[in-house]
Design an enzyme around this catalytic site. Structure first.
Site, PDB file in Angstrom:
ATOM      1  NE  ARG A  33      17.021 -24.686  -4.117  1.00 31.84           N
ATOM      2  CZ  ARG A  33      18.224 -25.145  -4.494  1.00 31.84           C
ATOM      3  NH1 ARG A  33      19.086 -24.199  -4.704  1.00 31.84           N
ATOM      4  NH2 ARG A  33      18.144 -26.514  -4.885  1.00 31.84           N
ATOM      5  CD  GLU A  60      -1.284  -2.410   1.959  1.00 33.49           C
ATOM      6  OE1 GLU A  60      -2.275  -2.937   2.483  1.00 33.49           O
ATOM      7  OE2 GLU A  60      -0.221  -2.702   1.893  1.00 33.49           O
TER       8      GLU A  60
END
Length: 377
Positions: free
Chosen positions: A186, A54
């Site tokens: 990963r 945001e």
């Protein structure tokens, strides 16, 4: 008022942005700000400790955020952590409406963020593309609901089910596209785990490597090694010695310590490796349930287990795995002694087989990946 199709398109964009992050133990979040039908700002959370989605979207929008609608993939946070609460940033910017895909399961949020926005006069709606948003952050939801890391068993095998030839050679089973995808997984996982047999066979670094991308973090690398056979000259150990903070390595072993084993542990610890001493099973192996409990205390929300067959079998037998991701290459190597993705004694009856649900089939050029979730047993 935007149409349902437009709102869906903007939320899909937010989900696409969210997936770019490397965020454990935080969730992956994306945000798109729309004002009068025009996207005025967008952003995603790149890594823990950095600004949230945001905030990046509000910075990009500037004054365009006033009166805008924020499409965000997860309920905005309302508490101070390493960064300020996003609810206050949205309120201060004058956002008129927030569309959240789903609520946040974190106990410090859990609906409180949406309540704060409503109390400030912001219109709030929840549930747009909720299933997709929850799947994107399945590890985060699992961890904050169940309290243990989300465990994925990953394997690459040939068409005849072999993860290496009879001599132990496994480079490479799958092509570059599939391998690059695994490196991204990963980087987006809290930890990468292998058994000592896999480490001795492959001498893997266990790091995430994505050419052209500077990764903000590396996963915790874990070797399950009951007898502490990890060689000091192994690549994984050397990387820990060079950079124990940036490339942490944990070796899980049993509490039983002979003089020789204790000396090996001390030598590894001097190289920057953490040797975690855990209770043993009746067979003298590391108690994997205790290992996962220890990882949960460290806020490791997800573990990508890359073998070998013995470790996969042990996790399945203990009902500790939630998901399987098996890559299949169009190759046949044969050999009754060639290793397979899941070894151990196996189940005696087909009716007792571990069954996957919610299957997904994906292509990675010449390779195929089958992904699914283990049904409860």
């Amino acid at each position: 008022m935007p149409t349902p199709q437009e709102e869906t398109r903007w939320m899909r964009r937010a989900l696409h942005l969210a997936a770019k992050g490397f965020t454990p133990p935080n969730p992956m979040v994306g945000c798109v700000l729309v004002n009068e039908g025009v996207v005025v700002g967008e952003g995603y959370h790149p890594a823990a400790g950095q600004p949230h989605a945001e905030v990046f979207a509000l910075r990009a929008a500037g004054e365009g955020a006033r009166g805008a609608t924020a499409y965000v993939t997860l309920e905005p946070c309302c508490h101070w952590g390493r960064t300020p609460p996003c609810t206050r940033a949205l309120i201060a910017a004058g956002v008129a409406r927030v569309v959240a895909a789903t609520t946040d399961p974190h106990p410090r949020v859990a609906g409180k963020g949406l309540e704060e926005l409503r109390a400030a006069g912001i219109a709030v709606s929840v549930g747009l593309l909720e299933a997709q948003a929850r799947q994107l952050n399945e590890a985060f939801f699992h961890y904050h609901t169940v309290g243990t890391p989300f465990v994925t068993l990953k394997a690459a095998m040939t068409l005849d089910g072999k993860i290496a030839t009879r001599t132990g050679d496994s480079r490479w089973i799958t092509g570059e596209t599939a391998r690059r995808y695994v490196h991204r997984l990963r980087a987006q996982s809290g930890a990468v785990m292998v058994g000592i047999g896999t480490l001795l066979a492959d001498d893997a670094q266990l790091t995430a490597r994505l050419p052209g991308i500077v990764l903000p973090r590396q996963p915790l690398r874990i070797i399950v090694d009951s007898r502490l056979r990890t060689p000091p000259e192994a690549q994984a150990v050397r990387l820990a010695a060079q950079s124990p903070v940036q490339r942490p390595l944990l070796i899980a072993t049993t509490e039983a310590m002979s003089d020789e084993k204790r000396a090996r542990a001390e030598a590894l610890e001097r190289q920057g490796v953490e040797v975690l001493r855990l209770p043993a099973t009746a067979e003298g192996r590391v108690d994997l349930r205790c290992l996962l409990a220890s990882l949960a205390q460290r806020h490791i929300i997800s573990v990508l287990v890359e073998g070998g067959g013995a470790l996969h079998a042990a996790l399945l037998a203990a009902n500790l795995a939630q998901k399987a991701l098996f890559f299949i290459a169009p190759k046949i190597v044969g050999g009754r002694d060639a290793p397979t993705p899941v070894e151990g004694t196996g189940v005696p009856l087909m009716a007792q087989a571990y069954t996957l649900d919610r299957l997904r089939l994906r292509r990675f050029r010449q390779d195929v990946a089958i992904e699914g979730y283990f049904l409860p047993r």
